[in-house]
Write an enzyme that holds these catalytic residues in place. Structure first.
Site, PDB file in Angstrom:
ATOM      1  N   ALA A   1     -60.812  36.634   1.380  1.00 49.60           N
ATOM      2  CA  ALA A   1     -60.995  35.230   1.049  1.00 49.60           C
ATOM      3  C   ALA A   1     -60.814  35.108  -0.461  1.00 49.60           C
ATOM      4  O   ALA A   1     -60.936  36.096  -1.191  1.00 49.60           O
ATOM      5  CB  ALA A   1     -62.387  34.764   1.463  1.00 49.60           C
TER       6      ALA A   1
ATOM      7  N   GLU B   1     -60.426  40.642   8.470  1.00 46.93           N
ATOM      8  CA  GLU B   1     -60.908  39.770   9.551  1.00 46.93           C
ATOM      9  C   GLU B   1     -59.743  39.033  10.222  1.00 46.93           C
ATOM     10  O   GLU B   1     -59.754  38.821  11.440  1.00 46.93           O
ATOM     11  CB  GLU B   1     -61.958  38.795   8.995  1.00 46.93           C
ATOM     12  CG  GLU B   1     -63.217  39.548   8.561  1.00 46.93           C
ATOM     13  CD  GLU B   1     -64.231  38.669   7.860  1.00 46.93           C
ATOM     14  OE1 GLU B   1     -63.901  38.151   6.769  1.00 46.93           O
ATOM     15  OE2 GLU B   1     -65.328  38.485   8.411  1.00 46.93           O
TER      16      GLU B   1
HETATM   17  N1  CO8 Z   1     -59.459  36.407  -4.295  1.00 46.74           N
HETATM   18  C1  CO8 Z   1     -58.883  35.848  -5.380  1.00 46.74           C
HETATM   19  N2  CO8 Z   1     -58.029  36.518  -6.159  1.00 46.74           N
HETATM   20  C2  CO8 Z   1     -57.734  37.786  -5.850  1.00 46.74           C
HETATM   21  C3  CO8 Z   1     -58.298  38.419  -4.743  1.00 46.74           C
HETATM   22  C4  CO8 Z   1     -59.193  37.665  -3.929  1.00 46.74           C
HETATM   23  N3  CO8 Z   1     -59.745  38.176  -2.820  1.00 46.74           N
HETATM   24  N4  CO8 Z   1     -57.826  39.683  -4.681  1.00 46.74           N
HETATM   25  C5  CO8 Z   1     -57.006  39.831  -5.717  1.00 46.74           C
HETATM   26  N5  CO8 Z   1     -56.934  38.700  -6.420  1.00 46.74           N
HETATM   27  C6  CO8 Z   1     -56.147  38.436  -7.641  1.00 46.74           C
HETATM   28  C7  CO8 Z   1     -56.747  39.134  -8.833  1.00 46.74           C
HETATM   29  O1  CO8 Z   1     -57.786  38.366  -9.385  1.00 46.74           O
HETATM   30  C8  CO8 Z   1     -55.551  39.249  -9.740  1.00 46.74           C
HETATM   31  O2  CO8 Z   1     -55.337  38.009 -10.362  1.00 46.74           O
HETATM   32  P1  CO8 Z   1     -54.898  37.933 -11.933  1.00 46.74           P
HETATM   33  O3  CO8 Z   1     -53.574  38.638 -11.975  1.00 46.74           O
HETATM   34  O4  CO8 Z   1     -54.825  36.468 -12.182  1.00 46.74           O
HETATM   35  O5  CO8 Z   1     -55.952  38.646 -12.705  1.00 46.74           O
HETATM   36  C9  CO8 Z   1     -54.398  39.472  -8.779  1.00 46.74           C
HETATM   37  O6  CO8 Z   1     -54.864  39.024  -7.500  1.00 46.74           O
HETATM   38  C10 CO8 Z   1     -54.005  40.924  -8.652  1.00 46.74           C
HETATM   39  O7  CO8 Z   1     -55.177  41.672  -8.326  1.00 46.74           O
HETATM   40  P2  CO8 Z   1     -55.713  42.902  -9.204  1.00 46.74           P
HETATM   41  O8  CO8 Z   1     -55.244  42.779 -10.617  1.00 46.74           O
HETATM   42  O9  CO8 Z   1     -57.170  43.033  -8.964  1.00 46.74           O
HETATM   43  O10 CO8 Z   1     -54.916  44.097  -8.493  1.00 46.74           O
HETATM   44  P3  CO8 Z   1     -55.369  45.636  -8.455  1.00 46.74           P
HETATM   45  O11 CO8 Z   1     -54.171  46.384  -7.984  1.00 46.74           O
HETATM   46  O12 CO8 Z   1     -56.013  46.035  -9.718  1.00 46.74           O
HETATM   47  O13 CO8 Z   1     -56.491  45.680  -7.305  1.00 46.74           O
HETATM   48  C11 CO8 Z   1     -57.510  45.109  -5.203  1.00 46.74           C
HETATM   49  C12 CO8 Z   1     -56.184  45.349  -5.975  1.00 46.74           C
HETATM   50  C13 CO8 Z   1     -58.275  46.425  -5.079  1.00 46.74           C
HETATM   51  C14 CO8 Z   1     -57.132  44.586  -3.832  1.00 46.74           C
HETATM   52  C15 CO8 Z   1     -58.365  44.076  -5.989  1.00 46.74           C
HETATM   53  O14 CO8 Z   1     -57.564  42.943  -6.249  1.00 46.74           O
HETATM   54  C16 CO8 Z   1     -59.589  43.619  -5.241  1.00 46.74           C
HETATM   55  O15 CO8 Z   1     -60.573  44.346  -5.182  1.00 46.74           O
HETATM   56  N6  CO8 Z   1     -59.542  42.387  -4.729  1.00 46.74           N
HETATM   57  C17 CO8 Z   1     -60.687  41.791  -4.052  1.00 46.74           C
HETATM   58  C18 CO8 Z   1     -60.874  42.410  -2.694  1.00 46.74           C
HETATM   59  C19 CO8 Z   1     -62.103  41.845  -2.047  1.00 46.74           C
HETATM   60  O16 CO8 Z   1     -63.230  42.074  -2.461  1.00 46.74           O
HETATM   61  N7  CO8 Z   1     -61.903  41.094  -0.961  1.00 46.74           N
HETATM   62  C20 CO8 Z   1     -62.970  40.566  -0.195  1.00 46.74           C
HETATM   63  C21 CO8 Z   1     -63.254  39.187  -0.653  1.00 46.74           C
HETATM   64  S1  CO8 Z   1     -64.718  38.563   0.128  1.00 46.74           S
HETATM   65  C22 CO8 Z   1     -64.175  38.016   1.585  1.00 46.74           C
HETATM   66  O17 CO8 Z   1     -63.061  38.152   1.958  1.00 46.74           O
HETATM   67  C23 CO8 Z   1     -65.209  37.340   2.399  1.00 46.74           C
HETATM   68  C24 CO8 Z   1     -64.592  36.810   3.681  1.00 46.74           C
HETATM   69  C25 CO8 Z   1     -65.556  35.993   4.419  1.00 46.74           C
HETATM   70  C26 CO8 Z   1     -65.836  34.747   3.668  1.00 46.74           C
HETATM   71  C27 CO8 Z   1     -66.723  33.935   4.449  1.00 46.74           C
HETATM   72  C28 CO8 Z   1     -66.938  32.623   3.781  1.00 46.74           C
HETATM   73  C29 CO8 Z   1     -68.362  32.388   3.549  1.00 46.74           C
END
Ligand code: CO8
Length: 260
Positions: free
Chosen positions: A67, A116
């Site tokens: 998300a 999911e």
């Molecule tokens: N949301 C928003 N932006 C994101 C997300 C995300 N989930 N994932 C990555 N991005 C963005 C980063 O902020 C970054 O943006 P910018 O270039 O502007 O800084 C860009 O994408 C590239 O990402 P990274 O620079 O972080 O790339 P890396 O190669 O360093 O890392 C990862 C890749 C490991 C995938 C890392 O991006 C990461 O950890 N992302 C988040 C993963 C995460 O925690 N996902 C779970 C989110 S919670 C969720 O999904 C809950 C679902 C249920 C919700 C229910 C509603 C109540």
């Protein structure tokens, strides 16, 4: 191809491909993207030519990285949290309730809401580069798009709890051995097409009845599930494709299914 901002929807014969395409956020699902997915699902449901759906993410790096965390960060209060979870769950349920086979082609990261999304599909194909996990607890959250329920049903409570409590990412080979994915393939999209073609050789109504029997049966006990199976078996017997399938077998010729 239609005019969406964050997804693309393509049709190749009987196979639709829905691609989440938000490169600036590794295809993370914001509200707008979820809304477009719902619109795409409506188009798919209305289009009788489409017999299978593949869901994937644009680019090499991510299926869907979850998300959208910037939208989540703005959430405040029990009520708002519950509502956003319910509406995301509803999108995933619409995918899982589609009467056609749905295959997730998992390229790269499938985290949180991204996993999911893959769990709402019927079959999962992972690239060797895939990284899957439910890292919500690292954010002070829990999975909210059905993950606590669908992951435990798919791989068992013990294995699901390990993944959710550690927040660790699993690679494709471990995902395969956990039963989290069905196949690992260098090109998950073309493997998904191949699987869809195999499914599409079968009677379409029978495919939808199999999905319905499994889905409804998982919500109930064995006796009730067996009743559901018998009811749906009866519906299969009432189709002309059943006449065709059994007749073709006995005549030693290939079956020509019409979806009726
Ligand atoms: N949301 C928003 N932006 C994101 C997300 C995300 N989930 N994932 C990555 N991005 C963005 C980063 O902020 C970054 O943006 P910018 O270039 O502007 O800084 C860009 O994408 C590239 O990402 P990274 O620079 O972080 O790339 P890396 O190669 O360093 O890392 C990862 C890749 C490991 C995938 C890392 O991006 C990461 O950890 N992302 C988040 C993963 C995460 O925690 N996902 C779970 C989110 S919670 C969720 O999904 C809950 C679902 C249920 C919700 C229910 C509603 C109540």
């Amino acid at each position: 191809e239609l005019d969406f901002e964050n997804i693309t929807l393509d049709q190749h014969g009987a196979i639709a491909v829905l691609t989440v395409n938000r490169p600036k956020a590794l295809n993370a699902l914001n509200g707008e993207t979820l809304g477009e997915i719902v619109q795409a699902l409506d188009l798919i449901a209305e289009n009788a030519e489409i017999g299978a759906l593949i869901v994937t993410g644009a680019g090499e790096k991510a299926f869907v990285a979850g998300a959208d965390i910037s939208e989540l960060n703005a959430l405040d209060g029990v009520y708002a949290g519950r509502e956003v979870s319910l509406s995301g769950q509803d999108v995933m349920t619409q995918i899982s309730n589609l009467p056609i086979p749905v295959i997730a082609a998992v390229n790269g990261f499938a985290l949180g809401g991204g996993l999911e999304l893959a769990l709402a599909c019927d079959v999962r194909v992972a690239a060797p580069s895939a990284r899957m996990g439910l890292p919500e607890v690292t954010l002070g959250l829990i999975p909210g798009f059905g993950g606590t329920q669908r992951l435990a049903r798919l791989i068992g409570a013990g294995r699901a709890l390990d993944l959710m409590l550690t927040a660790r990412q699993v690679k494709a080979d471990e995902a395969l051995s956990l039963g989290l994915v069905n196949y690992v393939a260098d090109d998950p999209l073309s493997k998904s097409r191949e699987i869809a073609e195999t499914m599409l050789k079968n009677a379409p109504i029978a495919l939808s009845l199999v999905k319905e029997a499994v889905r409804r049966g998982l919500n109930t006990d064995l006796d009730a599930g067996l009743e559901i199976e018998a009811d749906l078996f009866g519906m299969a017997v009432a189709t002309s494709d059943f006449r065709e399938g059994t007749g073709a077998f006995l005549a030693k010729r290939p079956a020509q299914f019409k979806g009726e």
